[in-house]
Design a protein around this motif. Sequence first.
Motif, mmCIF file in Angstrom:
data_model
loop_
_atom_site.group_PDB
_atom_site.id
_atom_site.type_symbol
_atom_site.label_atom_id
_atom_site.label_comp_id
_atom_site.label_asym_id
_atom_site.label_seq_id
_atom_site.Cartn_x
_atom_site.Cartn_y
_atom_site.Cartn_z
ATOM 1 N N GLY A 1 -2.837 -5.535 7.195
ATOM 2 C CA GLY A 1 -4.032 -6.277 6.795
ATOM 3 C C GLY A 1 -4.168 -6.500 5.298
ATOM 4 N N GLY A 2 -3.581 -5.611 4.501
ATOM 5 C CA GLY A 2 -3.659 -5.769 3.045
ATOM 6 C C GLY A 2 -2.934 -7.008 2.549
ATOM 7 N N ASP A 3 -2.027 -7.529 3.390
ATOM 8 C CA ASP A 3 -1.258 -8.714 3.020
ATOM 9 C C ASP A 3 -1.859 -10.001 3.565
ATOM 10 N N VAL A 4 -2.960 -9.898 4.301
ATOM 11 C CA VAL A 4 -3.497 -11.080 4.991
ATOM 12 C C VAL A 4 -4.899 -11.400 4.487
ATOM 13 N N MET A 5 -5.083 -12.626 3.990
ATOM 14 C CA MET A 5 -6.396 -13.043 3.474
ATOM 15 C C MET A 5 -6.782 -14.403 3.995
ATOM 16 N N HIS B 1 0.568 -4.464 -1.383
ATOM 17 C CA HIS B 1 0.042 -5.540 -0.543
ATOM 18 C C HIS B 1 -0.451 -6.677 -1.448
ATOM 19 N N LEU B 2 -0.723 -7.819 -0.848
ATOM 20 C CA LEU B 2 -1.258 -8.942 -1.618
ATOM 21 C C LEU B 2 -2.556 -8.558 -2.331
ATOM 22 N N ASP B 3 -3.399 -7.740 -1.663
ATOM 23 C CA ASP B 3 -4.681 -7.387 -2.287
ATOM 24 C C ASP B 3 -4.530 -6.379 -3.421
ATOM 25 N N CYS B 4 -3.294 -5.997 -3.737
ATOM 26 C CA CYS B 4 -3.047 -5.152 -4.908
ATOM 27 C C CYS B 4 -2.813 -5.990 -6.167
ATOM 28 N N CYS B 5 -2.675 -7.319 -5.986
ATOM 29 C CA CYS B 5 -2.490 -8.153 -7.187
ATOM 30 C C CYS B 5 -3.316 -9.435 -7.131
ATOM 31 N N PHE B 6 -4.143 -9.583 -6.101
ATOM 32 C CA PHE B 6 -4.949 -10.801 -5.977
ATOM 33 C C PHE B 6 -6.096 -10.552 -5.005
ATOM 34 N N GLN B 7 -7.276 -11.084 -5.361
ATOM 35 C CA GLN B 7 -8.343 -11.148 -4.375
ATOM 36 C C GLN B 7 -9.389 -12.183 -4.794
ATOM 37 N N PRO B 8 -9.796 -13.033 -3.847
ATOM 38 C CA PRO B 8 -10.888 -13.956 -4.172
ATOM 39 C C PRO B 8 -12.220 -13.209 -4.204
ATOM 40 N N VAL B 9 -13.144 -13.677 -5.038
ATOM 41 C CA VAL B 9 -14.518 -13.156 -5.039
ATOM 42 C C VAL B 9 -15.468 -14.351 -5.108
ATOM 43 N N ASN C 1 -8.570 -4.562 -5.965
ATOM 44 C CA ASN C 1 -8.867 -4.105 -4.612
ATOM 45 C C ASN C 1 -10.346 -3.749 -4.432
ATOM 46 N N VAL C 2 -11.207 -4.596 -5.002
ATOM 47 C CA VAL C 2 -12.644 -4.425 -4.800
ATOM 48 C C VAL C 2 -12.990 -4.977 -3.413
ATOM 49 N N PHE C 3 -14.276 -5.010 -3.063
ATOM 50 C CA PHE C 3 -14.641 -5.499 -1.727
ATOM 51 C C PHE C 3 -15.950 -6.280 -1.775
ATOM 52 N N SER C 4 -15.955 -7.461 -1.169
ATOM 53 C CA SER C 4 -17.159 -8.302 -1.178
ATOM 54 C C SER C 4 -18.019 -8.083 0.060
ATOM 55 N N ILE C 5 -19.306 -7.802 -0.176
ATOM 56 C CA ILE C 5 -20.268 -7.703 0.938
ATOM 57 C C ILE C 5 -20.870 -9.078 1.201
#
Length: 305
Positions: free
Chosen positions: A135-139, A198-206, A250-254
């Motif tokens: 799941g860490g690789d899937v966005m 994983h992808l979320d270790c170097c990228f994440q949308p917010v 690797n933050v998390f959006s509510i």
Amino acid sequence: MMKLHIIDETAPLKAVVLGTAESCGPAPKPEEAYDPKSLEHILNGTYPKEADMVKEMDAFAAVFEQHGVKLFRPEVIQDCNQIFSRDIAFVIEDKLFHSNILPDREREFEAIGPILEQIDPNKIIRPPEEVHIEGGDVMPWNDYIFVGTYTGEDYPDYITARTNKEAVEYLRELFPHKTVKSFELRKSNTNAKENALHLDCCFQPVGKDKAILHKNGFLVEEEYQWLVDYFGKENTFEIDKEEMYQMFSNVFSISPEVVVSEQNFTRLNNWLRDQGFTVEEIPYAEIAKQEGLLRCSTLPLIREY
């Protein structure tokens, strides 16, 4: 029955599985480490203690409760690390995918059995065996599904390579109406600062149109550049090697307005606030020692339409 719904990373969260640090067992032996960062802390004698990690996860749970999110937790398995629920399963649209993970982690999936019983069994999918995916690789991101992968011929040599090219093809077949965009990630079994697990270790949308990025996590510069162009340079927050190592992405959006972040991520948290976000800061630095953070610990089930 619970109706799953996930089409992006940030829509208002309604239901989530948060892992647990209870009874996570003794510190692993060096040869049992799954990633270079855990290995480093095992060798240094700084591997996190259960009591500290439980405290950190309790703080995360409290934020969910405060925001009215329905919170599920796995059943506790004796002496088993169940913190990273993102690895074992993930949701796209109304389907939950059972990851083909390292075989000794299969028990972790069984521990969410009571939650799965509330979901239509036809919506729970186990990909074929040759499809490796976590799941860490899937966005999911609206019309896109972003996927971190590693397709080098030396894929089998990397315990840190978790999602293969078969997984990318598999998602393309299942979601023909979406664009599945894959990104080659940099892998290292021995150097945590050169490894994007994983992808979320170097990228994440917010939010709705912003992103956190680490250039060196990507093997192919054009793929990194595609993300910068897609979000716009002015909307991206570039993190350096040390910040990637601390897991800044690797933050998390509510919701599109609320981001849960680690309390020590001062530079990032200030930027988020400058962009108008509410930042819920919690302590999570002990869990970070296992090369996973807030997004890794969650398995979102329902986000609002």
